[in-house]
Design an enzyme around this catalytic site. Structure first.
Site, PDB file in Angstrom:
ATOM      1  CB  ILE A 233      -0.957  -0.010   1.222  1.00 37.47           C
ATOM      2  CG1 ILE A 233      -1.886  -1.227   1.176  1.00 37.47           C
ATOM      3  CG2 ILE A 233      -1.781   1.281   1.268  1.00 37.47           C
ATOM      4  CD1 ILE A 233      -2.620  -1.513   2.473  1.00 37.47           C
TER       5      ILE A 233
ATOM      6  CG  ASP B 192     -10.164   3.587   7.583  1.00 35.19           C
ATOM      7  OD1 ASP B 192     -11.380   3.889   7.502  1.00 35.19           O
ATOM      8  OD2 ASP B 192      -9.734   2.462   7.259  1.00 35.19           O
TER       9      ASP B 192
ATOM     10  CD  GLU C 108     -10.951  -0.479  14.014  1.00 41.84           C
ATOM     11  OE1 GLU C 108     -11.479  -1.410  13.380  1.00 41.84           O
ATOM     12  OE2 GLU C 108      -9.913   0.070  13.651  1.00 41.84           O
TER      13      GLU C 108
ATOM     14  CG  HIS D 114     -11.063  -0.905   9.853  1.00 41.48           C
ATOM     15  ND1 HIS D 114     -10.364  -1.560  10.833  1.00 41.48           N
ATOM     16  CD2 HIS D 114     -10.475  -1.282   8.686  1.00 41.48           C
ATOM     17  CE1 HIS D 114      -9.413  -2.306  10.288  1.00 41.48           C
ATOM     18  NE2 HIS D 114      -9.464  -2.149   8.967  1.00 41.48           N
TER      19      HIS D 114
ATOM     20  NE  ARG E 283      -5.535  -4.423  11.440  1.00 45.78           N
ATOM     21  CZ  ARG E 283      -6.011  -4.441  10.194  1.00 45.78           C
ATOM     22  NH1 ARG E 283      -6.264  -3.316   9.557  1.00 45.78           N
ATOM     23  NH2 ARG E 283      -6.278  -5.587   9.593  1.00 45.78           N
TER      24      ARG E 283
HETATM   25  N1  LIG Z   1      -7.804   0.304   6.812  1.00 46.44           N
HETATM   26  C1  LIG Z   1      -7.992  -0.771   6.059  1.00 46.44           C
HETATM   27  O1  LIG Z   1      -9.100  -1.046   5.606  1.00 46.44           O
HETATM   28  C2  LIG Z   1      -6.818  -1.668   5.739  1.00 46.44           C
HETATM   29  C3  LIG Z   1      -6.924  -2.541   4.642  1.00 46.44           C
HETATM   30  C4  LIG Z   1      -5.855  -3.371   4.345  1.00 46.44           C
HETATM   31  C5  LIG Z   1      -4.703  -3.342   5.108  1.00 46.44           C
HETATM   32  N2  LIG Z   1      -4.636  -2.493   6.170  1.00 46.44           N
HETATM   33  C6  LIG Z   1      -3.420  -2.431   6.984  1.00 46.44           C
HETATM   34  O2  LIG Z   1      -2.369  -1.985   6.167  1.00 46.44           O
HETATM   35  C7  LIG Z   1      -1.183  -2.650   6.572  1.00 46.44           C
HETATM   36  C8  LIG Z   1      -0.169  -2.592   5.448  1.00 46.44           C
HETATM   37  O3  LIG Z   1      -0.612  -3.360   4.354  1.00 46.44           O
HETATM   38  P1  LIG Z   1       0.399  -3.743   3.168  1.00 46.44           P
HETATM   39  O4  LIG Z   1      -0.341  -4.653   2.267  1.00 46.44           O
HETATM   40  O5  LIG Z   1       1.034  -2.536   2.602  1.00 46.44           O
HETATM   41  O6  LIG Z   1       1.483  -4.575   3.999  1.00 46.44           O
HETATM   42  P2  LIG Z   1       2.953  -4.952   3.552  1.00 46.44           P
HETATM   43  O7  LIG Z   1       3.349  -6.103   4.406  1.00 46.44           O
HETATM   44  O8  LIG Z   1       3.051  -5.080   2.082  1.00 46.44           O
HETATM   45  O9  LIG Z   1       3.802  -3.667   3.966  1.00 46.44           O
HETATM   46  C9  LIG Z   1       4.051  -3.281   5.266  1.00 46.44           C
HETATM   47  C10 LIG Z   1       5.411  -2.581   5.272  1.00 46.44           C
HETATM   48  O10 LIG Z   1       5.630  -2.055   6.584  1.00 46.44           O
HETATM   49  C11 LIG Z   1       7.010  -2.225   6.864  1.00 46.44           C
HETATM   50  N3  LIG Z   1       7.241  -2.188   8.302  1.00 46.44           N
HETATM   51  C12 LIG Z   1       7.038  -3.149   9.230  1.00 46.44           C
HETATM   52  N4  LIG Z   1       7.390  -2.703  10.449  1.00 46.44           N
HETATM   53  C13 LIG Z   1       7.824  -1.439  10.287  1.00 46.44           C
HETATM   54  C14 LIG Z   1       8.319  -0.452  11.173  1.00 46.44           C
HETATM   55  N5  LIG Z   1       8.467  -0.701  12.487  1.00 46.44           N
HETATM   56  N6  LIG Z   1       8.664   0.753  10.666  1.00 46.44           N
HETATM   57  C15 LIG Z   1       8.557   0.993   9.356  1.00 46.44           C
HETATM   58  N7  LIG Z   1       8.076   0.101   8.455  1.00 46.44           N
HETATM   59  C16 LIG Z   1       7.724  -1.096   8.925  1.00 46.44           C
HETATM   60  C17 LIG Z   1       7.384  -3.562   6.241  1.00 46.44           C
HETATM   61  O11 LIG Z   1       8.779  -3.643   6.010  1.00 46.44           O
HETATM   62  C18 LIG Z   1       6.582  -3.509   4.937  1.00 46.44           C
HETATM   63  O12 LIG Z   1       7.324  -2.928   3.883  1.00 46.44           O
HETATM   64  C19 LIG Z   1      -1.676  -4.053   6.948  1.00 46.44           C
HETATM   65  O13 LIG Z   1      -0.802  -4.684   7.866  1.00 46.44           O
HETATM   66  C20 LIG Z   1      -3.024  -3.794   7.543  1.00 46.44           C
HETATM   67  O14 LIG Z   1      -2.915  -3.690   8.945  1.00 46.44           O
HETATM   68  C21 LIG Z   1      -5.661  -1.663   6.498  1.00 46.44           C
HETATM   69  O1  LIG Z   2      -6.739  -6.078   6.992  1.00 43.19           O
HETATM   70  C1  LIG Z   2      -7.579  -5.754   6.145  1.00 43.19           C
HETATM   71  O2  LIG Z   2      -7.685  -6.312   5.048  1.00 43.19           O
HETATM   72  C2  LIG Z   2      -8.552  -4.640   6.447  1.00 43.19           C
HETATM   73  O3  LIG Z   2      -8.134  -3.884   7.529  1.00 43.19           O
HETATM   74  C3  LIG Z   2      -9.944  -5.129   6.667  1.00 43.19           C
HETATM   75  O4  LIG Z   2      -9.990  -6.027   7.709  1.00 43.19           O
END
Ligand SMILES: NC(=O)c1ccc[n+]([C@@H]2O[C@H](COP(=O)([O-])OP(=O)(O)OC[C@H]3O[C@@H](n4cnc5c(N)ncnc54)[C@H](O)[C@@H]3O)[C@@H](O)[C@H]2O)c1
Ligand SMILES: O=C(O)[C@H](O)CO
Length: 315
Positions: free
Chosen positions: A154, A254, A259, A278, A230
């Site tokens: 992301i 978000d 929650e 969220h 999160r």
């Molecule tokens: N709000 C929502 O609806 C929603 C939806 C999907 C995912 N998410 C959240 O988004 C997060 C990220 O998703 P993603 O697919 O990009 O994950 P990802 O695993 O591809 O990327 C996470 C990145 O964070 C980095 N990271 C880990 N610990 C770190 C730290 N202490 N400092 C700096 N960087 C650090 C990792 O090296 C990695 O590059 C998920 O873990 C999830 O909690 C939220």
């Molecule tokens: O982790 C995820 O995919 C989103 O936060 C929805 O739960």
């Protein structure tokens, strides 16, 4: 007959899952509540646990003596004790890539809303006030700096889109590898120099309360904090205090703790804070993909096949 337990079922109907789960003869049970005691009671008798929001703790896993598979309906794994499940020989799956554009877009939507003061104008217009001046000061986006914490799937897409807008992008990633369009920098420098701080790393023991009193004090008084990852990444009491003290200008949240949060108290009731429920992952396309892929993972395990997206290696 194998049994699958939904710890929670947040979608309006189950037709999509039913059409896929009908490939195997299985009974589906939906937990009436997602608390630990209810899940412990129900887990004793199931072969698979499917969870969206409810915590699947070590105690639930211990109780699930026949369970072979825990499926997370989403990306984040912070509500599952993956280590305990692995110890017990269970497969854990997630869907790591169903909503990357959606979360990037939601993050950018919060950034633009805060930066262009859309929330300020919206609240005033709802109260019958047409007040241009209330949005000032306001800066051109390309004159501003964004700090992205976590440049995984992301975060990288967010960086790409921000760079295309001509914004300066600083990034902090655990691996120190960051995509084109941004420069890696230490967290403290990122906090000190950014006009928007975007949290896009997972919630882990290491990242819990990553942003607390000291980090908020390091930010500019004109800066915004945006969390679409999160809620546990942010100490919300410290955020409320920082807003009260004028140490930052606002936030886009978000995700919260818990929650849903109590929306009547700071920081959530602060007019400088935009709260969304969220919902960053939501779109018709993302939900269809998420739900169908989880059901297919469940079917695969029931058929004795290897499901996609196992997160805990061979068990
Ligand atoms: N709000 C929502 O609806 C929603 C939806 C999907 C995912 N998410 C959240 O988004 C997060 C990220 O998703 P993603 O697919 O990009 O994950 P990802 O695993 O591809 O990327 C996470 C990145 O964070 C980095 N990271 C880990 N610990 C770190 C730290 N202490 N400092 C700096 N960087 C650090 C990792 O090296 C990695 O590059 C998920 O873990 C999830 O909690 C939220
Ligand atoms: O982790 C995820 O995919 C989103 O936060 C929805 O739960």
């Amino acid at each position: 007959m194998p049994r699958a337990l939904y710890t929670d079922y947040p979608w309006p109907n189950a037709a999509l899952e039913q059409s896929i789960l009908s490939q195997v003869d299985c009974e589906v049970v939906v937990a009436p509540a997602g608390d630990e005691e209810t899940l412990i009671r129900l887990a004793a008798d199931v072969d698979c646990i499917i969870t969206c929001w409810a915590p699947v703790t070590a105690r639930v896993i211990d109780a699930a003596s026949h369970c072979r598979h825990i499926a997370r309906t989403g990306i984040g794994l912070d509500n599952i004790d993956v280590a305990s499940a692995t110890e017990r020989g269970m497969i854990v799956t997630n869907v790591p890539d169903y909503c990357i554009p959606e979360v990037a877009e939601h993050t950018l939507a919060l950034l633009f809303a805060l930066g262009r003061k859309i929330h300020v104008y919206y609240q005033l217009a709802q109260a019958g006030e047409y007040n241009r001046q209330a949005g000032m000061p306001m800066e051109r986006m390309e004159d501003q700096t964004v700090g992205v914490v976590g440049t995984g799937q992301i975060g990288s897409l967010v960086v790409e889109r921000l760079a295309a807008l001509g914004m300066r992008v600083l990034a902090n990633n655990r691996s120190q590898q960051v995509p084109a369009g941004c420069e890696w920098c230490p967290l403290e420098q990122l906090l000190a120099e950014s006009d928007y701080v975007l949290l896009l790393c997972p919630l882990t023991d290491e990242t819990a309360n990553l942003i607390s009193t000291a980090e908020l004090k390091t930010m500019k008084p004109t800066a915004f904090l945006i969390n679409t990852s999160r809620g546990g990444l942010v100490d919300h009491q410290a955020l409320a205090e920082a807003l009260e003290a004028g140490e930052i200008a606002g936030a886009g949240l978000d995700v919260q703790v818990p929650e849903p949060p109590d929306l009547s108290v700071p920081p959530y009731n602060d007019p400088r804070v935009i709260v969304t429920p969220h919902a960053a992952f939501l779109s018709t396309r993302a939900l269809h993909e998420l739900r169908s892929r989880v059901a297919q993972q469940v079917v695969a395990v029931f058929k004795g096949e290897t499901p996609e997206c196992i997160v805990n290696g061979p068990t």
